[in-house]
Design a protein around this motif. Structure first.
Motif, PDB file in Angstrom:
ATOM      1  N   PRO A  76      18.304 -31.476 -50.868  1.00 40.14           N
ATOM      2  CA  PRO A  76      18.844 -31.958 -49.593  1.00 40.14           C
ATOM      3  C   PRO A  76      19.318 -33.414 -49.732  1.00 40.14           C
ATOM      4  N   PHE A  77      20.319 -33.783 -48.932  1.00 41.95           N
ATOM      5  CA  PHE A  77      20.872 -35.147 -48.991  1.00 41.95           C
ATOM      6  C   PHE A  77      21.380 -35.534 -47.616  1.00 41.95           C
ATOM      7  N   SER A  78      21.723 -36.807 -47.481  1.00 45.03           N
ATOM      8  CA  SER A  78      22.053 -37.352 -46.164  1.00 45.03           C
ATOM      9  C   SER A  78      23.563 -37.554 -45.978  1.00 45.03           C
ATOM     10  N   LEU A  79      24.078 -37.121 -44.817  1.00 44.60           N
ATOM     11  CA  LEU A  79      25.474 -37.381 -44.447  1.00 44.60           C
ATOM     12  C   LEU A  79      25.511 -37.983 -43.056  1.00 44.60           C
ATOM     13  N   ARG A  80      26.672 -38.509 -42.689  1.00 44.93           N
ATOM     14  CA  ARG A  80      26.836 -39.014 -41.322  1.00 44.93           C
ATOM     15  C   ARG A  80      28.289 -38.836 -40.876  1.00 44.93           C
ATOM     16  N   ILE A  81      28.451 -38.726 -39.564  1.00 45.01           N
ATOM     17  CA  ILE A  81      29.784 -38.695 -38.959  1.00 45.01           C
ATOM     18  C   ILE A  81      30.313 -40.112 -39.008  1.00 45.01           C
ATOM     19  N   ASP A  82      31.557 -40.261 -39.467  1.00 47.23           N
ATOM     20  CA  ASP A  82      32.050 -41.600 -39.765  1.00 47.23           C
ATOM     21  C   ASP A  82      33.545 -41.724 -39.445  1.00 47.23           C
ATOM     22  N   GLY A  83      33.867 -42.104 -38.218  1.00 47.03           N
ATOM     23  CA  GLY A  83      35.256 -42.396 -37.873  1.00 47.03           C
ATOM     24  C   GLY A  83      36.111 -41.169 -37.585  1.00 47.03           C
ATOM     25  N   LEU A  84      37.369 -41.439 -37.233  1.00 44.45           N
ATOM     26  CA  LEU A  84      38.350 -40.398 -36.919  1.00 44.45           C
ATOM     27  C   LEU A  84      39.523 -40.517 -37.872  1.00 44.45           C
ATOM     28  N   GLY A  85      40.211 -39.406 -38.070  1.00 45.64           N
ATOM     29  CA  GLY A  85      41.428 -39.429 -38.871  1.00 45.64           C
ATOM     30  C   GLY A  85      42.287 -38.226 -38.536  1.00 45.64           C
ATOM     31  N   PRO A  93      50.131 -35.139 -35.357  1.00 41.09           N
ATOM     32  CA  PRO A  93      49.247 -34.582 -36.386  1.00 41.09           C
ATOM     33  C   PRO A  93      48.952 -33.094 -36.191  1.00 41.09           C
ATOM     34  N   ARG A  94      48.743 -32.440 -37.339  1.00 42.77           N
ATOM     35  CA  ARG A  94      48.327 -31.033 -37.367  1.00 42.77           C
ATOM     36  C   ARG A  94      46.846 -30.933 -37.017  1.00 42.77           C
ATOM     37  N   ILE A  95      46.066 -31.895 -37.535  1.00 43.99           N
ATOM     38  CA  ILE A  95      44.604 -31.853 -37.420  1.00 43.99           C
ATOM     39  C   ILE A  95      44.069 -33.227 -37.017  1.00 43.99           C
ATOM     40  N   LEU A  96      43.151 -33.222 -36.050  1.00 42.64           N
ATOM     41  CA  LEU A  96      42.352 -34.415 -35.725  1.00 42.64           C
ATOM     42  C   LEU A  96      40.957 -34.128 -36.262  1.00 42.64           C
ATOM     43  N   TRP A  97      40.418 -35.059 -37.058  1.00 40.80           N
ATOM     44  CA  TRP A  97      39.106 -34.813 -37.646  1.00 40.80           C
ATOM     45  C   TRP A  97      38.179 -36.008 -37.528  1.00 40.80           C
ATOM     46  N   ALA A  98      36.878 -35.703 -37.618  1.00 42.92           N
ATOM     47  CA  ALA A  98      35.849 -36.741 -37.741  1.00 42.92           C
ATOM     48  C   ALA A  98      35.548 -36.869 -39.225  1.00 42.92           C
ATOM     49  N   ARG A 128      44.693 -29.615 -54.392  1.00 41.25           N
ATOM     50  CA  ARG A 128      44.573 -30.980 -53.868  1.00 41.25           C
ATOM     51  C   ARG A 128      43.113 -31.443 -53.941  1.00 41.25           C
ATOM     52  N   SER A 129      42.942 -32.762 -53.965  1.00 35.80           N
ATOM     53  CA  SER A 129      41.588 -33.297 -54.089  1.00 35.80           C
ATOM     54  C   SER A 129      40.775 -33.036 -52.817  1.00 35.80           C
ATOM     55  N   TYR A 130      39.473 -32.983 -52.983  1.00 39.49           N
ATOM     56  CA  TYR A 130      38.560 -32.633 -51.890  1.00 39.49           C
ATOM     57  C   TYR A 130      38.491 -33.762 -50.865  1.00 39.49           C
ATOM     58  N   ARG A 131      38.770 -33.422 -49.596  1.00 39.68           N
ATOM     59  CA  ARG A 131      38.731 -34.405 -48.500  1.00 39.68           C
ATOM     60  C   ARG A 131      37.773 -33.906 -47.417  1.00 39.68           C
ATOM     61  N   PRO A 132      36.479 -34.180 -47.558  1.00 44.04           N
ATOM     62  CA  PRO A 132      35.520 -33.654 -46.568  1.00 44.04           C
ATOM     63  C   PRO A 132      35.782 -34.218 -45.174  1.00 44.04           C
ATOM     64  N   HIS A 133      35.736 -33.341 -44.162  1.00 47.26           N
ATOM     65  CA  HIS A 133      36.002 -33.744 -42.777  1.00 47.26           C
ATOM     66  C   HIS A 133      35.471 -32.664 -41.839  1.00 47.26           C
ATOM     67  N   GLU A 148      47.779 -45.547 -34.788  1.00 46.86           N
ATOM     68  CA  GLU A 148      47.397 -46.911 -35.202  1.00 46.86           C
ATOM     69  C   GLU A 148      46.106 -47.364 -34.532  1.00 46.86           C
ATOM     70  N   THR A 149      45.812 -46.811 -33.349  1.00 45.69           N
ATOM     71  CA  THR A 149      44.646 -47.281 -32.594  1.00 45.69           C
ATOM     72  C   THR A 149      43.530 -46.238 -32.535  1.00 45.69           C
ATOM     73  N   LEU A 150      43.573 -45.299 -33.472  1.00 48.60           N
ATOM     74  CA  LEU A 150      42.620 -44.189 -33.475  1.00 48.60           C
ATOM     75  C   LEU A 150      41.172 -44.650 -33.332  1.00 48.60           C
ATOM     76  N   GLU A 151      40.771 -45.606 -34.150  1.00 50.00           N
ATOM     77  CA  GLU A 151      39.368 -46.035 -34.185  1.00 50.00           C
ATOM     78  C   GLU A 151      38.901 -46.671 -32.875  1.00 50.00           C
ATOM     79  N   GLU A 152      39.825 -47.194 -32.089  1.00 52.65           N
ATOM     80  CA  GLU A 152      39.439 -47.818 -30.814  1.00 52.65           C
ATOM     81  C   GLU A 152      38.889 -46.794 -29.825  1.00 52.65           C
ATOM     82  N   HIS A 153      39.174 -45.525 -30.048  1.00 52.71           N
ATOM     83  CA  HIS A 153      38.803 -44.474 -29.097  1.00 52.71           C
ATOM     84  C   HIS A 153      37.506 -43.756 -29.469  1.00 52.71           C
ATOM     85  N   PHE A 154      36.792 -44.274 -30.489  1.00 47.62           N
ATOM     86  CA  PHE A 154      35.665 -43.523 -31.034  1.00 47.62           C
ATOM     87  C   PHE A 154      34.625 -44.484 -31.568  1.00 47.62           C
ATOM     88  N   ARG A 155      33.395 -44.392 -31.054  1.00 50.02           N
ATOM     89  CA  ARG A 155      32.306 -45.249 -31.533  1.00 50.02           C
ATOM     90  C   ARG A 155      31.214 -44.386 -32.120  1.00 50.02           C
TER      91      ARG A 155
END
Length: 191
Positions: A76-85, A93-98, A128-133, A148-155
């Protein structure tokens, strides 16, 4: 007798209930602001490791057997939700992801182990290279996405966003249902 019905399968890391609820809360807030054609059902939040596509019952059984042999070696290992993209054209965009943070090195090792395990069974790894999301929404409707302001909408909240990955799931996709992904088998890491 008819041909074998095909099941659309993939291997993924499920999100625990607390993280699903937290992301669901954010998705509701974001959906009031942004027009995507489809917002993902909270039960369907996951981190894909390997998309298998259409499989026969026998292939599914072989994948289960291979994963059962693999997971005792993984801890087992640790992950976290980290930002939007987003994926796709920035303004539409086709996909909105965390994003996924935490122990990404172990996540990439797990990805490699899973893809190496199912490749001999006939499942090619992606070019293509692995992009976990974690996919939150699909197909933005207009041409004015505020990328451009994606991160402002998500804490992110460290207390809620971090979790220990303890299992992998083999999911089946049911295109016309909601939730769309049905767990076929669960594999506990290190057991």
């Amino acid at each position: 007798m008819g041909s074998n019905p095909l099941h659309r399968l993939f291997i993924a890391i499920p999100l625990p209930r607390v993280q699903k609820e937290w992301l669901s809360h954010w998705s509701r807030l974001l959906s009031e602001r942004w027009s995507f054609k489809k917002w993902v059902h909270p039960s369907d939040y996951h981190i894909t490791l390997q998309f298998l596509g259409p499989c026969t019952f026998r292939q599914g059984r072989e994948v289960k057997k291979a994963l059962k042999e693999l997971v005792p070696q993984m801890e087992p290992f640790s992950l976290r939700i980290d930002g939007l993209g987003t994926f796709g054209v920035p303004h539409r965009p086709r996909i909105l992801w965390a994003g996924v943070g935490g122990d990404r090195k172990t996540l990439h090792q797990l990805y490699s182990a899973v893809t190496d395990t199912v490749e001999p069974l006939g499942f090619q790894r992606e070019k293509r290279s692995y992009r976990p999301h974690i996919t939150l929404a699909k197909k933005y409707k207009y041409n004015d996405f505020p990328h451009e302001t994606l991160e402002e909408h998500f804490r992110t909240d460290p207390a809620v966003c971090e979790w220990t990955v303890r299992e992998l799931v083999l999911y089946e996709t049911h295109i016309y249902r909601s939730p769309m992904y049905h767990p076929l088998a669960t594999f506990r890491l290190g057991e």
